[in-house]
Design an enzyme around this catalytic site. Structure first.
Site, PDB file in Angstrom:
ATOM      1  N   ARG A  59       0.837  -1.216   0.000  1.00  0.00           N
ATOM      2  CA  ARG A  59       0.000   0.000   0.000  1.00  0.00           C
ATOM      3  C   ARG A  59       0.865   1.256   0.000  1.00  0.00           C
ATOM      4  O   ARG A  59       0.458   2.322  -0.455  1.00  0.00           O
ATOM      5  CB  ARG A  59      -0.967   0.004   1.194  1.00  0.00           C
ATOM      6  N   TYR A 112     -14.734  15.469 -17.272  1.00  0.00           N
ATOM      7  CA  TYR A 112     -15.227  14.096 -17.170  1.00  0.00           C
ATOM      8  C   TYR A 112     -16.349  14.023 -16.109  1.00  0.00           C
ATOM      9  O   TYR A 112     -16.240  14.657 -15.051  1.00  0.00           O
ATOM     10  CB  TYR A 112     -14.042  13.188 -16.799  1.00  0.00           C
ATOM     11  N   ASP A 184      -5.645  17.811 -16.108  1.00  0.00           N
ATOM     12  CA  ASP A 184      -5.890  16.410 -16.434  1.00  0.00           C
ATOM     13  C   ASP A 184      -5.445  16.225 -17.887  1.00  0.00           C
ATOM     14  O   ASP A 184      -6.076  16.736 -18.811  1.00  0.00           O
ATOM     15  CB  ASP A 184      -7.385  16.100 -16.256  1.00  0.00           C
ATOM     16  N   LYS A 209      -6.471   4.893 -19.655  1.00  0.00           N
ATOM     17  CA  LYS A 209      -6.719   5.249 -21.043  1.00  0.00           C
ATOM     18  C   LYS A 209      -5.449   5.032 -21.894  1.00  0.00           C
ATOM     19  O   LYS A 209      -4.970   3.935 -21.966  1.00  0.00           O
ATOM     20  CB  LYS A 209      -7.218   6.695 -21.092  1.00  0.00           C
TER      21      LYS A 209
HETATM   22  C1  LIG Z   1     -10.435  12.882 -18.714  1.00  0.00           C
HETATM   23  C2  LIG Z   1     -10.653  11.836 -17.669  1.00  0.00           C
HETATM   24  N1  LIG Z   1     -10.148  12.013 -16.437  1.00  0.00           N
HETATM   25  C3  LIG Z   1     -10.328  11.103 -15.458  1.00  0.00           C
HETATM   26  C4  LIG Z   1     -11.064   9.959 -15.668  1.00  0.00           C
HETATM   27  C5  LIG Z   1     -11.257   8.974 -14.540  1.00  0.00           C
HETATM   28  O1  LIG Z   1     -10.403   7.880 -14.740  1.00  0.00           O
HETATM   29  P1  LIG Z   1     -10.656   6.411 -14.155  1.00  0.00           P
HETATM   30  O2  LIG Z   1     -11.827   5.854 -14.915  1.00  0.00           O
HETATM   31  O3  LIG Z   1      -9.364   5.711 -14.448  1.00  0.00           O
HETATM   32  O4  LIG Z   1     -10.950   6.546 -12.710  1.00  0.00           O
HETATM   33  C6  LIG Z   1     -11.599   9.717 -16.943  1.00  0.00           C
HETATM   34  C7  LIG Z   1     -12.369   8.495 -17.196  1.00  0.00           C
HETATM   35  O5  LIG Z   1     -12.964   8.323 -18.237  1.00  0.00           O
HETATM   36  C8  LIG Z   1     -11.392  10.683 -17.973  1.00  0.00           C
HETATM   37  O6  LIG Z   1     -11.898  10.518 -19.202  1.00  0.00           O
END
Ligand SMILES: Cc1ncc(COP(=O)(O)O)c(C=O)c1O
Length: 391
Positions: A59, A112, A184, A209
């Protein structure tokens, strides 16, 4: 040797790893263990006193995490990087490390859906309030900043409307008031955009992704200054949302081909966007690589590739969307993006379903909008599938 490497693909392959000193294994062993033994009691005390590097409990860290963290830090030009259990864990950990009750955040209106839920529904319960702004125009930012504002949070390109935010301009305004900028970078990846070099303070990723790229891992990353990432590590350890050795190993393997995959996905994204922009059934294509994108000049300045995600508005509204999505054969009807296989989804039906209507309207998330995440398949096959589905 890795210190001498400069090229992106060399960094991706070599940083953070080398032949295993025990066995000579060319790929990193999977450290499938929850805990690590020390040769003496004194050496455990040295580790706890930070006088000795190493691992004590998964962890809190694992050699397979370190491989991924070193690669992503090198790619983003960050002092340090932290691997956590999901993109959402990365967003939540970074914002928890940064904010206390009474603090304020400014966020790009188009983010998101999960991030929107965290900012809009959950953080207010802990006394952290967010103002959602259309940051396509950075001049709106200064008036929204308060003495309690801790950070500006943005996605560029945004999910799902592919809107851009000028990172350098926003960082300049935010930094004048001592406010941090968190980007992000999931859609662009460090192959197409390096936010820290443009003035951002921290970069987040859904490693699920493009970084992993094979739809078989859920993971997240935070990269930035050593001070900020250590503060995030402390939060992540307390919250407990760390990853596991096998998923970290898969992510490390996926990362090695990120450069090659992005090259192909940039190419396929551009070709699909150009094809759809000419198609009679399509009302609008949202893609930063098209000169028709309202922020094309910014895309050219800030990004070195346009990525594999685009959104389109269909003529004929939601009924046309159902027909199109039900007819595709090669594109998987699935949420997520950034993988080798092409995926397609209607944001209002799933990812952004729980975003309230007024915020959907602000983000341009309408029922006729379809998000397409193009994979690495042959472009002729992708176009043929779109052609038959739109016929
Ligand atoms: C731009 C973006 N940020 C964060 C996330 C969240 O990621 P996770 O699904 O790995 O928790 C996503 C998920 O689709 C995303 O498209």
């Amino acid at each position: 040797m890795a210190d001498a490497l400069k090229g992106l693909n060399s960094l991706l392959v070599h940083v953070g790893e080398g032949p295993d000193p025990v066995s000579g294994s060319v790929t990193p062993p999977i450290y499938q263990t929850s805990t690590f033994a020390f040769p003496t009691n004194e050496s455990m005390a040295d580790f706890m006193n930070e006088q000795k590097a190493g691992y004590i409990y998964t962890r809190l860290g694992n050699p397979n995490f370190s491989v991924v963290e070193a690669k992503v830090a090198a790619l983003e030009g960050a002092e340090k990087c932290l691997l956590v259990s999901s993109g959402m864990a990365a967003v939540a950990t970074a914002l928890t490390a940064l904010c206390a009750s009474g603090d304020h955040l400014v966020a790009h209106a188009d983010v998101y859906g999960g991030t929107f839920g965290l900012l809009h529904d959950l953080l207010p319960k802990f006394g952290v309030e967010t103002s959602f702004l259309d940051l396509r125009d950075p001049s709106t930012l200064a008036a929204a900043l308060r003495p309690t504002t801790r950070a500006v949070y943005l996605e560029t390109p945004s999910n799902p409307s592919l809107r851009l935010a000028d990172i350098a301009a926003i960082a300049e305004i935010a930094h004048r008031s001592g406010v941090k900028v968190i980007v992000d970078n999931t859609f662009a990846t460090p192959v197409n955009q390096r936010p820290l070099a443009l003035g951002a303070d921290a970069v987040l990723h859904s490693g699920t992704k493009y970084l992993n790229g094979h739809s078989d891992v859920v993971a997240g990353l935070i990269a930035g200054s050593a001070e900020f990432v250590l503060a995030c590590s402390d939060v992540a350890r307390k919250l407990g949302g760390t990853l596991n050795a096998f998923d970290a190993w898969l992510l490390g393997r996926g990362l090695k081909t990120l450069g090659l995959r992005m090259e192909k996905q940039n190419e396929n994204g551009q070709a699909v966007a150009e094809y759809l922009a000419r198609h009679a059934a399509i009302a609008e294509v949202l893609y930063p690589g098209l000169p028709s994108h309202p922020q094309y000049a910014l895309a050219q300045r800030q990004m070195t590739g346009s990525g594999g995600v685009l959104s389109v508005r269909l003529k004929g509204g939601p009924a046309a969307v159902d027909r199109f999505l039900n007819r595709v054969q090669l594109f998987g009807r699935a949420v997520s993006l950034g993988s080798v296989e092409s995926l397609i989804t209607q944001p209002v039906a799933a990812v952004h379903r729980f975003v309230p209507p007024e915020f959907q309207a602000m983000g341009g998330i309408t029922p006729d909008l379809v998000r397409i995440a193009v994979g690495i398949e042959d472009i002729d096959d992708l176009i043929r599938d779109l052609e038959q589905a739109l016929a």
